[in-house]
Each structure stands twice: as structure tokens, then as C-alpha cells.
Design an enzyme around this catalytic site. Sequence first.
Site, PDB file in Angstrom:
ATOM      1  N   THR A   1      37.887  43.592  41.569  1.00 24.08           N
ATOM      2  CA  THR A   1      38.555  42.537  42.339  1.00 24.08           C
ATOM      3  C   THR A   1      38.688  42.991  43.791  1.00 24.08           C
ATOM      4  O   THR A   1      38.768  44.188  44.058  1.00 24.08           O
ATOM      5  CB  THR A   1      39.952  42.300  41.729  1.00 24.08           C
ATOM      6  N   GLY A   2      38.716  42.030  44.703  1.00 27.07           N
ATOM      7  CA  GLY A   2      38.911  42.374  46.116  1.00 27.07           C
ATOM      8  C   GLY A   2      37.703  42.007  46.950  1.00 27.07           C
ATOM      9  O   GLY A   2      36.681  41.545  46.423  1.00 27.07           O
TER      10      GLY A   2
ATOM     11  N   THR B   1      35.578  43.878  48.633  1.00 24.31           N
ATOM     12  CA  THR B   1      34.371  44.697  48.433  1.00 24.31           C
ATOM     13  C   THR B   1      33.689  44.295  47.120  1.00 24.31           C
ATOM     14  O   THR B   1      32.464  44.127  47.076  1.00 24.31           O
ATOM     15  CB  THR B   1      34.731  46.204  48.424  1.00 24.31           C
TER      16      THR B   1
ATOM     17  N   ASP C   1      33.886  48.612  41.311  1.00 22.53           N
ATOM     18  CA  ASP C   1      35.106  48.051  41.898  1.00 22.53           C
ATOM     19  C   ASP C   1      35.476  48.790  43.180  1.00 22.53           C
ATOM     20  O   ASP C   1      35.000  49.900  43.430  1.00 22.53           O
ATOM     21  CB  ASP C   1      36.257  48.148  40.876  1.00 22.53           C
TER      22      ASP C   1
ATOM     23  N   ALA D   1      38.675  50.024  46.066  1.00 21.57           N
ATOM     24  CA  ALA D   1      39.905  50.819  45.990  1.00 21.57           C
ATOM     25  C   ALA D   1      40.672  50.650  47.294  1.00 21.57           C
ATOM     26  O   ALA D   1      40.111  50.221  48.307  1.00 21.57           O
ATOM     27  CB  ALA D   1      39.577  52.283  45.762  1.00 21.57           C
TER      28      ALA D   1
ATOM     29  N   GLU E   1      42.021  46.283  35.781  1.00 25.79           N
ATOM     30  CA  GLU E   1      41.072  47.237  36.375  1.00 25.79           C
ATOM     31  C   GLU E   1      41.112  48.558  35.616  1.00 25.79           C
ATOM     32  O   GLU E   1      40.079  49.172  35.348  1.00 25.79           O
ATOM     33  CB  GLU E   1      41.409  47.465  37.853  1.00 25.79           C
TER      34      GLU E   1
ATOM     35  N   LYS F   1      38.752  54.109  53.703  1.00 23.07           N
ATOM     36  CA  LYS F   1      39.579  54.273  52.494  1.00 23.07           C
ATOM     37  C   LYS F   1      39.660  55.732  52.047  1.00 23.07           C
ATOM     38  O   LYS F   1      40.479  56.074  51.203  1.00 23.07           O
ATOM     39  CB  LYS F   1      39.009  53.429  51.343  1.00 23.07           C
TER      40      LYS F   1
HETATM   41  C1  ABF Z   1      40.598  46.135  44.127  1.00 25.12           C
HETATM   42  O1  ABF Z   1      40.557  45.558  45.385  1.00 25.12           O
HETATM   43  C2  ABF Z   1      41.838  46.830  44.086  1.00 25.12           C
HETATM   44  O2  ABF Z   1      42.124  47.771  43.187  1.00 25.12           O
HETATM   45  C3  ABF Z   1      42.130  47.201  45.460  1.00 25.12           C
HETATM   46  O3  ABF Z   1      43.482  46.904  45.530  1.00 25.12           O
HETATM   47  C4  ABF Z   1      41.371  46.243  46.272  1.00 25.12           C
HETATM   48  C5  ABF Z   1      40.546  46.757  47.391  1.00 25.12           C
HETATM   49  O4  ABF Z   1      40.395  45.675  48.226  1.00 25.12           O
HETATM   50  P1  ABF Z   1      39.237  45.458  49.230  1.00 25.12           P
HETATM   51  O5  ABF Z   1      37.959  45.682  48.518  1.00 25.12           O
HETATM   52  O6  ABF Z   1      39.450  44.048  49.636  1.00 25.12           O
HETATM   53  O7  ABF Z   1      39.471  46.429  50.345  1.00 25.12           O
HETATM   54  O8  ABF Z   1      39.508  46.891  43.887  1.00 25.12           O
END
Ligand code: ABF
Length: 219
Positions: free
Chosen positions: A29-30, A32, A82, A84, A104, A122
Site C-alpha cells: 500500500t502507498g 510507491t 511494498d 516503507a 502488510e 527513507k
Molecule cells: C506502505 O506505504 C506503508 O507501510 C508505508 O506506510 C507507506 C509508504 O508510503 P509511500 O510509498 O507513499 O512513501 O508501504
Amino acid sequence: MSDSDTYKKAAAEAALEYVKDDMVVGIGTGSTANHFIDLLAAMKGRIEGAVASSEVSAERLRGHGIPVLDLNAVGPLPLYVDGADEATEHLHLIKGGGGALTREKIVAAASEQFVCIADETKLVGQLGAFPLPVEVIPMARSHVGRQMLKLGGQPELRPGFTTDNGNLILDVFNLEILNPVEMEKQINQIAGVVTVGIFAQRPADVLILGGPKGVRVLS
Ligand code: ABF
């Protein structure tokens, strides 16, 4: 597209090489992960489907015509991709800024390989500058908050937010996470905690970081 978005997309693109024919892919999710979903759409005929870590990602996958499968129906997954909120060079992570940390963590636990994709900002020396998300059962909110204070953090209830599982999120500020594996275990043991956003007992296997000089892969 902002620079940060370009780097996220580059990391997502590099993760495509971990996708093999006929796989069921775990998807996070998110923003990325969204790049990864959009790129995966171009090769959707080659995969069997995806297991999503949130309703939002499931919707996006369906929108691209990628079959969304139930984790219970497909068993262990070969791959989970995924993002972070923070990552260390030991591939320990903070996740859950998007509130999907429980699903997740389940998908990560059920996957043979966890490829984490992120822009290089990050990467941190020590986890904890990003407030640590903790999903809690609603009636345990105050109890868990007090325990977090004892651990040295300042918990704040995420306003107006309910998780996909019907629970609340405490964002814990200023926690000194010197030993992520131990801290994860300790917070997991507090009654009323559903999931803590430290991913250290089951870290990422591969961390792909996008930046101005291209992508860097840590494993
Ligand atoms: C997910 O998306 C989450 O665990 C984390 O909080 C978030 C990272 O967001 P982004 O990809 O928008 O920076 O993976």
C-alpha cells in the site's frame, strides 16, 4: 512528477524483475506500491493474480484488471512488494504510515521473498524519527498509550482514522528504537496491540532504493 515520485517509480520498476510467470504477487500500500501496481498492469497476462494488503490497493489492482485473490485461497506467496516509511541497512523497517500495517505484516509473513521499494530518503541510521504506528483494539487505546509512555514514546491517536480491520492507530513519537527486534517483541506483547509497525523479526529480504543516481539494491 516530483523528484521523490520519480525515485519511487524507479524503485518500483526495478522490482518488476522479481516477478516471474504465473506468480501470485503480494502487493502493498502507498504511493510507491501504487507505482508498482501501475507497472505490473503491463504484464498482467503473465501473473496469476495478486494478494493486496489493503482495500485501496485491491481497488487499484482491480481497476487494472489484475485478479485480486484471498490469501487463504492461495497459501504461501513467492513474492511481496511494498514500500516503507523508514528502512535501515539491516533491512529493518517502519511501516504503517498508510495505516495498512496489519495486513502488510500478514502478507510479509506469508511470503518467501519481501522486496521493499522506496526512495532513498527513507534510508536511516536508526528507526524512530518517523512516528511508529501501532494498531490497537479500540478499548485498549488508553492502556496501550500508557505503556508506550513507559517505553519513552509520546503516543498520539491518529485522528479520524479507522483501519481496514476496524481498529485505531496510535502514532508514537520520539521512541528510541536501538534494538528493533527486541522493541517489536516488547510492543507486540502489550495487551490490546494488534500490530506494531516495526518490521524487524521478519525484515525485508531486498531493499531497492531509488535516488538521483539511479537505483541501489541492498540485500
Ligand atoms: C506502505 O506505504 C506503508 O507501510 C508505508 O506506510 C507507506 C509508504 O508510503 P509511500 O510509498 O507513499 O512513501 O508501504
